[in-house]
Design a protein around this motif. Structure first.
Motif, PDB file in Angstrom:
ATOM      1  N   ASN A  43       0.821  -1.219   0.000  1.00  0.00           N
ATOM      2  CA  ASN A  43       0.000   0.000   0.000  1.00  0.00           C
ATOM      3  C   ASN A  43       0.852   1.266   0.000  1.00  0.00           C
ATOM      4  OD1 ASN A  43      -2.314  -1.593   0.131  1.00  0.00           O
ATOM      5  ND2 ASN A  43      -2.323  -1.580   2.383  1.00  0.00           N
ATOM      6  N   PRO A  44       0.296   2.357  -0.497  1.00  0.00           N
ATOM      7  CA  PRO A  44       1.027   3.631  -0.441  1.00  0.00           C
ATOM      8  C   PRO A  44       1.256   4.058   1.004  1.00  0.00           C
ATOM      9  CG  PRO A  44      -0.853   3.751  -1.944  1.00  0.00           C
ATOM     10  CD  PRO A  44      -0.997   2.484  -1.174  1.00  0.00           C
ATOM     11  N   ASN A  74       9.871   8.426   0.867  1.00  0.00           N
ATOM     12  CA  ASN A  74       8.592   8.002   1.429  1.00  0.00           C
ATOM     13  C   ASN A  74       7.573   7.639   0.341  1.00  0.00           C
ATOM     14  OD1 ASN A  74       7.021   7.388   3.706  1.00  0.00           O
ATOM     15  ND2 ASN A  74       5.893   9.328   3.494  1.00  0.00           N
ATOM     16  N   LEU A  75       8.076   7.010  -0.731  1.00  0.00           N
ATOM     17  CA  LEU A  75       7.186   6.591  -1.807  1.00  0.00           C
ATOM     18  C   LEU A  75       6.749   5.138  -1.648  1.00  0.00           C
ATOM     19  CD1 LEU A  75       9.050   8.261  -4.816  1.00  0.00           C
ATOM     20  CD2 LEU A  75       7.060   9.109  -3.576  1.00  0.00           C
ATOM     21  N   ILE A  76       7.495   4.360  -0.846  1.00  0.00           N
ATOM     22  CA  ILE A  76       7.145   2.971  -0.561  1.00  0.00           C
ATOM     23  C   ILE A  76       7.266   2.729   0.945  1.00  0.00           C
ATOM     24  CG2 ILE A  76       7.873   2.105  -2.824  1.00  0.00           C
ATOM     25  CD1 ILE A  76      10.472   1.133  -1.495  1.00  0.00           C
ATOM     26  N   THR A 105       0.587   2.040  -5.656  1.00  0.00           N
ATOM     27  CA  THR A 105       1.150   1.046  -4.759  1.00  0.00           C
ATOM     28  C   THR A 105       2.613   0.791  -5.123  1.00  0.00           C
ATOM     29  OG1 THR A 105       0.564  -0.816  -6.190  1.00  0.00           O
ATOM     30  CG2 THR A 105      -1.109  -0.069  -4.612  1.00  0.00           C
ATOM     31  N   THR A 106       3.287   0.003  -4.276  1.00  0.00           N
ATOM     32  CA  THR A 106       4.676  -0.359  -4.577  1.00  0.00           C
ATOM     33  C   THR A 106       4.755  -1.101  -5.909  1.00  0.00           C
ATOM     34  OG1 THR A 106       5.288  -0.485  -2.243  1.00  0.00           O
ATOM     35  CG2 THR A 106       6.669  -1.705  -3.790  1.00  0.00           C
ATOM     36  N   LEU A 110       6.950   0.223  -9.159  1.00  0.00           N
ATOM     37  CA  LEU A 110       8.022  -0.587  -9.728  1.00  0.00           C
ATOM     38  C   LEU A 110       7.768  -0.918 -11.198  1.00  0.00           C
ATOM     39  CD1 LEU A 110       8.807  -3.013  -6.757  1.00  0.00           C
ATOM     40  CD2 LEU A 110      10.116  -1.016  -7.508  1.00  0.00           C
ATOM     41  N   HIS A 111       6.527  -1.219 -11.521  1.00  0.00           N
ATOM     42  CA  HIS A 111       6.204  -1.496 -12.925  1.00  0.00           C
ATOM     43  C   HIS A 111       6.358  -0.239 -13.779  1.00  0.00           C
ATOM     44  CE1 HIS A 111       4.893  -5.693 -12.990  1.00  0.00           C
ATOM     45  NE2 HIS A 111       4.404  -5.496 -11.774  1.00  0.00           N
ATOM     46  N   LYS A 112       6.006   0.896 -13.220  1.00  0.00           N
ATOM     47  CA  LYS A 112       6.146   2.166 -13.950  1.00  0.00           C
ATOM     48  C   LYS A 112       7.617   2.460 -14.238  1.00  0.00           C
ATOM     49  CE  LYS A 112       4.834   7.063 -13.824  1.00  0.00           C
ATOM     50  NZ  LYS A 112       3.972   7.013 -15.017  1.00  0.00           N
TER      51      LYS A 112
END
Length: 353
Positions: A43-44, A74-76, A105-106, A110-112
């Motif tokens: 979760n964010p 503080n993104l994950i 979300t994490t 990561l996919h982005k």
């Protein structure tokens, strides 16, 4: 001696069974709690309050370093979770500049970061801008300082490598809308613009192959660009200049005099020219020098470049701007007709105004 109290085997069985059930439930609860906790790491972060965060991955950055930066910003929620997911899915993070939203979300992040997508800056080069004015556009957008832009576009080695055998890139900075990322160096940006010029001109009929001939057409197109406003008039204006070049007659283009005033003398763009302006001593003054000026006076677009290579078939030798608002010209064959068409030397508005 008395015997111990009798207990049925069923009672012992029920008690043992209850203990086993309790143990299983505890394990299941613990497992469920663990799973819930692990999944919650996706979760964010609750403290994520920014509407949009720009996140940059420089070239050659290790995955662990990227994940560490994500946590630091503080993104994950968890570095360990993010790295485990990265390894599990065999994701390959790519350099670039990304926009991260608070609801991501994490997994989303990561996919982005594998897409190589960038937060791009949009830059539009209007038709007819000079090199100096184009430099100002880059500085205003915040991509390249004007002085650095001038330095790059005047570097002989850089120009040679990009197919330009001239003193500057004036005339080859193709007018178009471009998108640049923070990973793009100033050299990469200029290279892209020059490359676009050569790509776009491939579709122009009669566009020359030899650079010396290309340069002549670019110079002519740069003058046409600063003279025409109505696209349908561009080939006719080109025919006037072509007819004059054939008989070694001066081009007598007000745009070249304007270039001297604004780009060489660094004065304000004039709304009209006076006859004394036509006597300014400069190789760019086509009123006192025959043939083409020594270099382009603007960066021409497709219409002007096409007109320079494909002039209309006319016997006109003169044209006069009669309506600065619409850009309409009157075309004539003789000086007498030209003089009758009007007086004064009105100018097209400066590019970018």
């Amino acid at each position: 001696m008395s015997k111990p109290p009798y207990k049925k085997k069923g009672i012992f069985y029920m008690k043992n069974k209850s203990k086993i059930v309790i143990i299983i439930l505890c394990i299941a609860g613990l497992l469920a709690g663990t799973i819930f906790f692990v999944l919650s790491l996706n979760n964010p972060p609750l403290e994520f309050s920014e509407p949009l965060v720009t996140f940059k991955i420089p070239r050659g950055t290790a995955a662990k370093t990227v994940i560490g930066e994500l946590k630091a910003k503080n993104l994950i929620r968890s570095e360990l979770y993010a790295y485990a997911y990265l390894r599990l899915k065999k994701l390959n993070l790519k350099a670039g500049t990304y926009q991260i939203k608070p609801e991501m979300t994490t997994h989303d992040i990561l996919h982005k970061l594998t897409q190589g997508s960038q937060a791009l800056k949009k830059l539009t080069i209007p038709e007819g801008l000079t090199l100096k004015k184009t430099a100002q556009v880059f500085e205003t957008v915040g991509l390249i300082k004007a002085e650095d832009f001038i330095a790059i576009t005047s570097d002989s080695d850089f120009l040679e490598k990009n197919g330009i055998k001239a003193k500057t890139a004036e005339g080859f900075l193709y007018p178009d809308t471009y998108f640049f990322g923070e990973e793009d160096t100033p050299e990469m940006m200029v290279k892209m613009i020059i490359k676009t010029f050569f790509e776009k001109t491939l579709s122009i009929p009669n566009f020359p192959k030899d650079f010396n001939e290309i340069y002549k057409k670019v110079i002519l197109a740069s003058i046409i660009e600063r003279e025409y406003q109505l696209p349908e008039e561009a080939p006719i204006i080109s025919s006037v200049f072509t007819n004059r070049l054939k008989i070694n007659m001066g081009l007598q283009s007000c745009a070249t005099v304007e270039y001297i005033i604004t780009e060489i003398k660094n004065k304000k763009h004039p709304t009209r020219l006076f006859y004394e302006d036509l006597e300014i001593q400069s190789p760019y003054n086509t009123y006192i020098h025959e043939g083409l000026p020594p270099g382009p006076i603007s960066n021409p677009g497709f219409t002007a470049l096409n007109a320079a290579c494909n002039p209309a078939n006319t016997d006109y030798f003169y044209f006069r701007l009669i309506d600065p608002d619409t850009g309409k010209h009157v075309f004539t064959k003789t000086i007498t007709e030209h003089n009758k068409a009007g007086e004064g030397l009105l100018l097209k508005k400066a590019a970018g105004q």
